[in-house]
Structure formats: structure tokens, C-alpha cells
Design a protein around this motif. Structure first.
Motif, PDB file in Angstrom:
ATOM      1  N   LYS A  48       0.951  -1.398   0.064  1.00 46.62           N
ATOM      2  CA  LYS A  48      -0.119  -0.056   0.134  1.00 46.62           C
ATOM      3  C   LYS A  48       0.929   1.312  -0.039  1.00 46.62           C
ATOM      4  CE  LYS A  48      -4.150  -1.816   2.273  1.00 46.62           C
ATOM      5  NZ  LYS A  48      -3.700  -3.174   2.526  1.00 46.62           N
ATOM      6  N   VAL A  49       0.541   2.562  -0.880  1.00 46.28           N
ATOM      7  CA  VAL A  49       1.028   3.580  -0.729  1.00 46.28           C
ATOM      8  C   VAL A  49       0.303   4.541   0.091  1.00 46.28           C
ATOM      9  CG1 VAL A  49       2.072   5.263  -2.211  1.00 46.28           C
ATOM     10  CG2 VAL A  49       2.121   3.006  -3.035  1.00 46.28           C
ATOM     11  N   LEU A  50       0.856   4.907   1.448  1.00 46.28           N
ATOM     12  CA  LEU A  50       0.326   5.932   2.024  1.00 46.28           C
ATOM     13  C   LEU A  50       0.654   7.277   1.644  1.00 46.28           C
ATOM     14  CD1 LEU A  50       0.570   4.074   5.397  1.00 46.28           C
ATOM     15  CD2 LEU A  50      -1.127   4.179   3.746  1.00 46.28           C
ATOM     16  N   LYS A  51      -0.373   8.168   1.362  1.00 45.79           N
ATOM     17  CA  LYS A  51       0.099   9.339   0.987  1.00 45.79           C
ATOM     18  C   LYS A  51      -0.324  10.822   1.858  1.00 45.79           C
ATOM     19  CE  LYS A  51      -0.809   7.679  -3.759  1.00 45.79           C
ATOM     20  NZ  LYS A  51      -1.625   7.923  -4.861  1.00 45.79           N
ATOM     21  N   GLY A  52      -0.672  10.387   3.158  1.00 47.86           N
ATOM     22  CA  GLY A  52      -1.145  11.462   3.859  1.00 47.86           C
ATOM     23  C   GLY A  52      -1.049  10.912   5.589  1.00 47.86           C
ATOM     24  N   PRO A  53      -1.320  11.813   6.353  1.00 51.82           N
ATOM     25  CA  PRO A  53      -1.311  11.496   7.681  1.00 51.82           C
ATOM     26  C   PRO A  53      -2.219  10.089   7.794  1.00 51.82           C
ATOM     27  CG  PRO A  53      -2.098  13.806   7.632  1.00 51.82           C
ATOM     28  CD  PRO A  53      -1.995  13.279   6.265  1.00 51.82           C
ATOM     29  N   ASN A  54      -1.517   9.066   8.517  1.00 51.94           N
ATOM     30  CA  ASN A  54      -1.908   7.654   8.455  1.00 51.94           C
ATOM     31  C   ASN A  54      -1.794   6.939   9.859  1.00 51.94           C
ATOM     32  OD1 ASN A  54       1.023   6.256   8.598  1.00 51.94           O
ATOM     33  ND2 ASN A  54       1.043   7.968   7.044  1.00 51.94           N
ATOM     34  N   TYR A  55      -1.857   5.890  10.201  1.00 48.65           N
ATOM     35  CA  TYR A  55      -2.083   4.950  11.125  1.00 48.65           C
ATOM     36  C   TYR A  55      -0.684   4.815  11.826  1.00 48.65           C
ATOM     37  CZ  TYR A  55      -2.718   0.741  13.948  1.00 48.65           C
ATOM     38  OH  TYR A  55      -2.881  -0.191  15.354  1.00 48.65           O
ATOM     39  N   TRP A  56       0.415   4.642  10.914  1.00 46.93           N
ATOM     40  CA  TRP A  56       1.816   4.680  11.666  1.00 46.93           C
ATOM     41  C   TRP A  56       2.320   5.852  11.884  1.00 46.93           C
ATOM     42  CZ3 TRP A  56       2.840  -0.193  12.281  1.00 46.93           C
ATOM     43  CH2 TRP A  56       1.958  -1.206  11.438  1.00 46.93           C
TER      44      TRP A  56
END
Length: 874
Positions: free
Chosen positions: A7-15
Motif C-alpha cells: 500500500k502507498v500511504l500519501k497522507g497522515p496515517n495509522y503509522w
């Protein structure tokens, strides 16, 4: 080992909220779960040999060599892959350093998370690091350099150019958000109505006529000549016959260039023979049918940058060249020059590698040289005809040396051509003196001038060429943002979002909002379906008509891509309950709470996170927030709210039948809950809960008054139009039909609480389960239904999500039987439409039929059609 997904995360995220660009790999170690690194013979030696630079990785040990110590002591392959992915990108000039490897809860399965600079490079690094780890385990040869070169190529192809990148970086420093609109250099700065766009260094404020004039060198020269600005004598030719006339008129040396070229393409300078002239003509014709022939002006090549019609900086540009040492060949000198760590491919670094092309060969031929020639000591050998950095040239900052008359001249030229971002090429002995006195001339005026020579000169002070561009686009310290209210939680998100948006619209704002049934721009549906992820949010933020955004943010989008925005003004967390557990590595309600907290943690420090004080997990979120906190509660005596009020904080409560805003010791009674249509005379308790945060969220904006809020609450009517699939009540002649999207135990419990307060008997429930939920979650739907309905019809969702219809029916029936020992009338009809028609055709007089909708629009449309037909007497 195998990669399950990337998955590519592109903003504030779970991690991480701060690290917005992360790759998340779900990795199954399979048999390698039993083989940590210290059990693999030679693994440590092989990874040290392949990645000696990894010595700098401190890892959890906290000092250099820390990662190698972990490998020596024994660590798992997910952790190794994380570090390889980071180092691979760093070796390709994309410095990355953040990573996490955590178990998913399933044995041998891990989330490997690491940051990236360029999305495609991050994905490549994920796959390559897996291949490398396998090679290290097996002890096979691996061509690491091929991966590094591939990553460099990806970076060069996908990254923003140095000019665009510098503007985006400067905007980001100012807190101005950006959205990349394509894979090239088109970028939106700011949101909604306040947005501006840039493409390279052309801005949305830049005159189209100005760009058009600058692109026509002949037209530019005519305008400058008419304004008494010195330009080289010349003309436009289309053929060799006209070229012959130009040579006769102006004499050698000459310059020949395409009329609408750029970056020096097709340009030939210092032409001294007819043969050179004809070759130059053909070279220019590759880019333009019309070709400029003009007198070659001797001197040095300078570039002056003007932004917002003000002089910013100037640079001396030198063509790619080498200096002889009397010992080595030109080829050796070029290779040695290219070893300069500042030189890279394309725009990779400050300087560009020098390549030997046809123009280089032509220059060498004219001087009787080859690349094997050994030039004399200190002899300057030019290798390109133009001084562009993209062909290996260098730049020297001369900003502080520019004569005031030359500054005035440059600013006047920008006005004459009409370019607010303008690069002016000047040939002169120097810029310390007025070019009127030294015989210099203006060679070209450029739209979209490159900034690299100014922001990273080879010699001299770097100049922040991007700052004046950002100041021009966003004057007075503005940040281009529009207000954002972000709504998350397990239940009530959509109704809260719709009501909040309705209040803002009533107050005169042009609202864009996203919900689980669509995206709306000023109440017009633009996209249909579940639109609670980042793509939908960006759709709103990109819309140039929107001045206020209300964004529903669901779990799925957060886990798959992260948030579409970096900051919001107000966040709302409605509640957290056991829904969607077991999906995406989220196995507990505490983990789900952390997912929802991402939205709250993006709230501006000066903004407000509005939390449900009646929900323990939601209330607990305040401990990790760096913003103002406000609360809502159905109990005015909630001790959490009372403590908060005592400290002067904002809250909103259901108090003595009223929706009441409290701050400190004072109260504002906004409206009686019974008078708010969506509460159904106060019977729909869960909608009172949805009203509370919507009221407080909008009240916190100074331009939205209590009267605006009251007016909006009165006009927000529960209906298929304003609240599709949320308590849509259809009153037929002999019975009632209620349609609602309740799809989890907590939601169904609230729905049944409302149903218990409504007249109607028997109470019939058309229920279903969702296939990707846990067994007990589906059973719980059956238990709740068994306690609250007199008759049940079980249907199935259109998409079973990994289960069979028979499985789901059995789980629901088991749940019903656990709480309903008596035989309950039970019918199984898989198709939703058919189940509605069955209930309609067999409805008893006075009955209340409730359906948990799957495809809301289809169910609602069918009920509307049946209602209309009944009115027609069919």
C-alpha cells in the motif's frame, strides 16, 4: 516468504501523522518465521559486503552499527527488508530514514513500513528489497547497482523539477498545502476558491499573452526594439535564399535559432562560415519552420530573474567546458569533471553530467580537435554552444554586482512583455556597468525560467527564487486554505457530516462534502457511492468553487492511503465500536480507536477536536492531542464535561431537553431537541447524538451564528434527499416502512432503540450480515434482531465479501435463536429487492417494517416508487 500486498500511504496515517509518505508492505515470512538472521550461515557477512553504508543505521541499539548488531544477535527478515528498502533509496539519492516492522497479529505475518520520496521509487524499493533479502538468504549473486540505477531513473522521471520543486517546498514552509495534478509539473497550491496553480515556473497569474509573446522571439525583439532596448540586429528566415540575404546584410559572426525554441534547443552560436550557417539552419528547423538569424554578440551569458516585476537575482552562465592540463585527453578531462559529486543525470543534482553529443562533436571539429586531443595546459575547451545547466553548464551568482540601470532595465522588460515571472538573457562584458555603456544586448526573454542556476549556483550565494513567487501568489502571509471539518467514528459519521455541511451552507458558505453515499459540491452530487476516502476528499479540495469542506473520513481510506489533507480546523470523533475488526491488521477496538485518532491528531493547534465524552476510548484520545479539545455528551452531568467546563472549555450537551452549548459557567440553549426534525420528536436518540457535535463544530467558526445553526436544524428534514438511507420513513396507507443503513451491532442497537419508540405492530425486520465481519459480529446482529423484532426476513448483501450466503444465514439464525427461544416467524430471501417486495405484499395492517439497506439508493428508490403507485391507486 511472500509479499501479500503493498500500500502507498500519501497522507497522515495509522503509522504516523507527521510522516505522510509511507510504503506499507504486508509480508508473510512463511518458513522464515523460524529462521532469524543469526541462524542463517554467512548472512551478516553478505549484507555487510553488499551494503557497507548500512553501518550508519543505528536501529534500536541507538548507535552506528546498531542494525548490524541486531542482525548478528538475530532479527527477522521483515526488519531486514525495511532497512534494505531505506538504504536502497538513499543510495539512489533519495535520503530516507523512517521505518517500522510490526506483526499483524497473524503468526509469521508483518507490516513492513518505510518512508519514500517518490511513490514509484518506494514501490520499486519494496519489491527490490524482497528480492535482495532472498538473495542474501540463499547466498546468490545480486546486481545491486542495477536497482540503484533503476531507482535513479524513476526519480528523474517522476520527481518535480528543481524549479517547481523549490516553489512547492517554499509553499510548504508557509503552511500552504499542495496537490500534484499530473505526473509532470502541474501543481495546485492551496485549496478550493483560494487555490493557485503552477506549471514549472508559469503561474495561474501569468499572462497568457505574455507567454505567447515570449515564445515568439521575433515578436519579443520587435517590442523591445520599439521600447529602445538594445537587442542584436537580425531577421527571420525560412529558406537558404533568405539566409543568404541575412548573411550579406549582417555579416559574420552570427547566431541562428528557432523562433519558438527553449532551453537552447536548436541554437547555434558564433557562426563564421556559410557551411556552418546552412548546418545551423537545418538544426533550427527541427524545432521551428521560422528561424531567427542575428548578429553574434560577444561577451558573457547572464540570466536575470524578475518576479512580480521586481528584480530578484542574476547569474553568469558558462557553457560546459574543460580546462586542459597538457597531459590528458579531452575525454579524460570530461570523465574527471563528471566525477564531481555535484553532477548527476538530468536534474538529479546541482550540476548535470557533460555528455558528448553532435553539438560537442561539431565544436571539436571546428577547432580541429577530437575527444582524444590533449589540450594545452590551462586551455579552455568549450563543449557546448549554449550555457544551459541541463547540458552541463555552470552558474555563478552575480546578484550583488548588478548595476541599478540594469535592474531598472530588467524590470521594464518584464512589464513590456507582460510576464510576472520572467527570465532575461543578457550578453554583456559584465553586469557591473550599464549595458547601454558596454554594448551589451538582450538576447531573449523567457517564460517559465529555470530556477536551478539561482537556488543552487556552482559558485556564489544561493538565492531563494521561489519565495517571491509564493509571496506573489499568496500575499500578506495567507496560506491558501479553506476551513475543513473532518468527521470520523464508527456510527453517525454520514448524518453528522450532512448536517454539519447543511449548517455551513445555511450560513452562506459554498460547501463541498464527502459521505458514504457520494461527493457533493454545493448540494449537487458529483460522485456516487462510498466516497469517504482520500480521492473523494481531494475532489472537494481541488474544486475551485468551494470555500468550506466537510469531509467524512472512514477507516478504509485511512488504512489504504491515509488522509488527503495534512491539517483540519475542526475534527469530530463520534464513537468507536466493534466494527470492521479483523480487517487490515486491526483486530481490537483499541487499535480501531488509534485509526480514528489520526483524524483528531491532524487538527491545527489552534483548532478543535470534538470528542464524545460518553465513549471511554474516544474520550481517552485527548491525551495525545496537541490542539484545543471540546466534548459532546448526552448527559449534562457527565463528570468529564463538568470538569472540562470548570476549566473554561467548550462542550455541547443534551440538557433538559435542549441542545446546549457550554463554555465555562455559561450556556447557550440552541434549540429544543424535539423541534429538530431529524430527532423525530426526540425519539431518535442517536440523531440527537449526531446533532451535538455538528452544532458545536459550526459554532466554533465566528462567522456562523447560533441563529444560522437554529435555522439549519429546522430545515434539515429526514428524507431520501437530505439523509438517504438514514431513518427514511415511508408511511403507506396501512403500514410504515423504515429504511436505514445500520450495518453493525452498535448501529442496529441504536436503530432498534428508535423503533421501540415508534407506533406500529408487528415490528418486522429485514436484516443481513456483512461477509468480512467476524462470526460473532454477524451473530450479534441476529441477537439484537431477535430481541427487537416480531418477525424477521433475512436477505443478503450484493457482495458477500468472502463468505457464502448459507454461512451468513446460519450465523444470523444462530444469533436470533440465542436470544429468542420462542419460534419467531423467519423468512429467507437473498435478493434485497425481492425481500422488500415480499414484506410489502405481506404487510399486516399497522405494521412497521424496517430494512437494513445494502444499496441505499436502490432500496429507497423502490420504496418511493411503491409509495407513488399507492397514491395513484395501483
Amino acid at each position: 516468504m511472500k509479499i501479500i500486498d503493498i500500500k502507498v500511504l500519501k497522507g497522515p496515517n495509522y503509522w504516523s501523522v507527521a510522516r505522510k509518505k509511507l510504503i506499507q508492505v504486508r509480508l508473510d515470512l512463511e518458513e522464515m518465521e523460524q529462521r532469524p538472521t543469526n541462524t542463517i550461515d554467512g548472512f551478516l557477512e553478505r549484507i555487510k559486503l553488499l551494503f557497507p553504508s548500512m553501518y550508519s543505521h543505528r536501529c534500536s541499539v541507538g548507535k552506528e552499527g546498531g542494525f548490524f548488531k541486531r542482525v548478528e544477535d538475530g532479527t527477522w527478515m521483515g526488519h531486514v527488508i525495511e532497512h534494505i528498502a531505506l538504504e536502497l533509496q538513499t543510495l539512489a539519492s533519495m535520503d530516507c530514514g523512517f521505518g517500522r516492522t510490526r506483526g499483524t497479529g497473524k503468526e509469521g505475518e508483518y507490516h513492513v513500513v518505510f518512508d519514500y520520496l517518490e511513490e514509484d521509487a518506494g514501490v520499486y524499493a519494496a519489491k527490490a528489497s524482497f528480492r535482495i533479502a532472498q538473495a542474501l538468504i540463499e547466498g546468490t549473486e545480486y546486481n545491486l547497482q542495477a536497482d540503484i540505477e533503476a531507482l535513479k531513473e524513476i526519480k528523474e522521471e517522476t520527481q518535480l523539477g528543481p524549479s517547481t520543486g523549490s516553489i512547492v517546498e517554499e509553499a510548504t514552509k508557509r503552511g500552504i498545502p499542495f496537490i500534484r495534478l499530473n505526473k509532470q509539473s502541474l501543481v495546485q497550491l492551496g485549496y478550493g476558491v483560494h487555490q493557485k496553480r503552477i506549471r514549472a515556473t508559469i503561474a495561474s497569474t501569468t499572462s497568457n499573452i505574455g507567454v505567447d509573446i515570449a515564445s515568439d522571439k521575433s515578436e519579443t525583439k520587435n517590442l523591445l526594439t520599439a521600447a529602445q532596448i538594445p537587442v542584436p540586429l537580425g531577421t527571420v528566415v525560412r529558406s537558404e535564399e533568405e539566409l543568404k540575404e541575412a548573411v550579406a546584410k549582417f555579416g559574420y559572426p552570427l547566431v541562428i535559432k528557432p523562433i519558438d525554441g527553449n532551453h537552447g534547443k536548436g541554437n547555434t552560436t558564433n557562426i563564421t562560415t556559410w557551411e556552418q550557417a546552412t548546418v545551423a539552419l537545418e538544426a533550427a528547423r527541427q524545432f521551428s519552420k521560422r528561424v531567427i538569424v542575428e548578429k553574434f554578440i560577444t561577451g558573457f551569458d547572464f540570466r536575470v530573474l524578475v518576479v512580480n516585476y521586481k528584480f530578484i537575482c542574476a547569474a553568469l552562465r558558462t557553457p560546459a567546458s574543460v580546462v586542459g592540463d597538457g597531459v590528458n585527453t579531452i575525454k579524460w578531462l570530461i570523465d574527471e569533471t563528471n566525477k564531481d559529486p555535484r553532477r548527476g543525470h538530468g536534474h538529479e543534482k546541482v550540476l548535470t553530467q557533460i555528455t558528448v553529443d553532435q553539438f560537442t562533436q561539431k565544436i571539436l571539429d571546428e577547432n580541429g580537435y577530437t575527444i582524444e586531443t590533449i589540450p594545452a595546459k590551462d586551455e579552455l575547451v568549450l563543449l557546448k554552444t549554449t550555457a544551459n545547466l541541463s547540458t552541463g553548464g555552470t552558474s555563478t551568482d552575480v546578484t550583488d554586482e548588478v548595476h541599478p540601470e540594469n535592474i531598472f532595465l530588467a524590470e521594464r522588460i518584464a512589464r513590456i512583455i507582460g510576464l510576472d515571472i520572467c527570465g532575461i538573457d543578457i550578453m554583456a562584458k559584465d553586469l557591473k556597468s550599464s549595458i547601454y555603456s558596454t554594448g551589451g544586448a538582450i538576447l531573449e526573454v523567457n517564460a517559465a525560467p529555470g530556477f536551478r542556476m539561482h537556488i543552487e549556483p556552482s559558485v556564489g550565494l544561493p538565492r531563494n527564487a521561489a519565495e517571491p513567487v509564493v509571496n506573489m501568489l499568496f500575499p500578506g502571509g495567507t496560506n491558501g486554505r479553506i476551513p475543513i471539518i473532518a468527521v470520523t467514528g464508527t456510527n453517525g459519521k454520514t448524518t453528522t457530516t450532512r448536517l454539519t455541511a447543511h449548517i455551513c451552507k445555511t450560513a452562506g458558505r459554498k460547501v463541498g462534502f464527502t459521505t458514504s453515499d457520494g461527493v457533493y459540491i454545493q448540494n449537487q452530487m458529483m460522485m456516487k457511492g462510498d466516497c469517504t476516502g482520500p480521492i473523494s476528499a481531494q475532489f472537494v479540495l481541488r474544486d475551485p468553487t468551494v470555500d468550506f469542506a466537510v469531509l467524512e473520513c472512514a477507516r478504509g481510506g485511512l488504512l489504504k492511503s491515509g488522509l488527503a489533507f495534512d491539517k483540519c480546523d475542526v475534527s469530530i470523533v463520534t464513537n468507536v465500536s466493534a466494527d470492521h475488526l479483523g480487517l487490515g491488521g486491526i483486530d481490537s477496538i483499541e487499535q480501531m480507536s488509534k485509526v480514528k485518532s489520526v483524524v483528531a491528531r491532524t487538527t491545527f493547534k489552534h483548532g478543535f477536536a470534538i470528542l464524545n465524552a460518553d465513549d471511554d476510548l474516544v474520550y481517552k484520545l485527548h491525551e495525545d492531542l496537541d490542539c484545543n479539545v471540546a466534548y459532546f455528551s448526552m448527559d449534562e452531568n457527565n463528570p468529564r464535561v463538568k470538569k472540562h467546563s470548570k476549566n473554561g472549555g467548550y462542550s455541547v450537551v443534551y440538557e433538559n431537553g435542549y441542545i446546549t452549548i457550554m463554555k465555562g459557567t455559561w450556556k447557550i440553549r440552541v434549540m429544543k431537541a424535539n423541534d429538530i426534525p431529524i430527532t423525530y420528536d426526540g425519539k431518535a436518540t442517536h440523531n440527537i447524538m449526531n446533532v451535538l457535535p455538528a452544532v458545536l463544530a459550526t459554532y466554533l467558526f465566528k462567522d456562523i451564528s447560533a441563529d444560522d445553526i437554529k435555522s439549519a436544524l429546522s430545515s434539515f428534514i429526514p428524507s431520501p434527499t437530505q439523509t438517504p438511507g438514514r431513518l427514511n420513513l415511508f408511511e403507506f396507507k396501512n403500514f410504515k416502512f423504515l429504511a436505514d443503513f445500520a450495518h453493525n451491532p452498535a448501529g442496529l442497537e441504536l436503530l432498534c432503540n428508535f423503533i421501540s419508540k415508534l407506533d406500529g405492530s408487528p415490528k418486522v425486520g429485514i436484516i443481513s450480515g456483512t461477509g468480512d465481519r467476524r462470526d460473532d459480529d454477524i451473530k450479534e446482529l441476529g441477537r439484537i434482531s431477535g430481541r427487537n423484532f416480531d418477525e424477521i426476513i433475512i436477505r443478503q448483501d450484493r457482495h458477500l465479501r468472502g463468505r457464502t450466503a448459507e454461512e451468513m444465514v446460519k450465523l444470523l439464525v444462530d444469533g436470533i435463536k440465542e436470544t429468542q427461544p420462542r419460534e419467531l416467524p423467519l423468512t429467507i430471501i437473498y435478493n434485497e429487492r425481492e425481500s422488500i417486495m415480499y414484506a410489502y405484499n405481506n404487510a399486516k395492517k399497522g405494521s412497521l417494517i424496517t430494512i437494513m439497506c445494502d444499496v441505499v439508493s436502490e432500496a429507497v428508490d423502490l420504496l418511493k416508487e411503491l409509495k407513488e403507485n399507492e397514491g395513484l391507486g395501483n
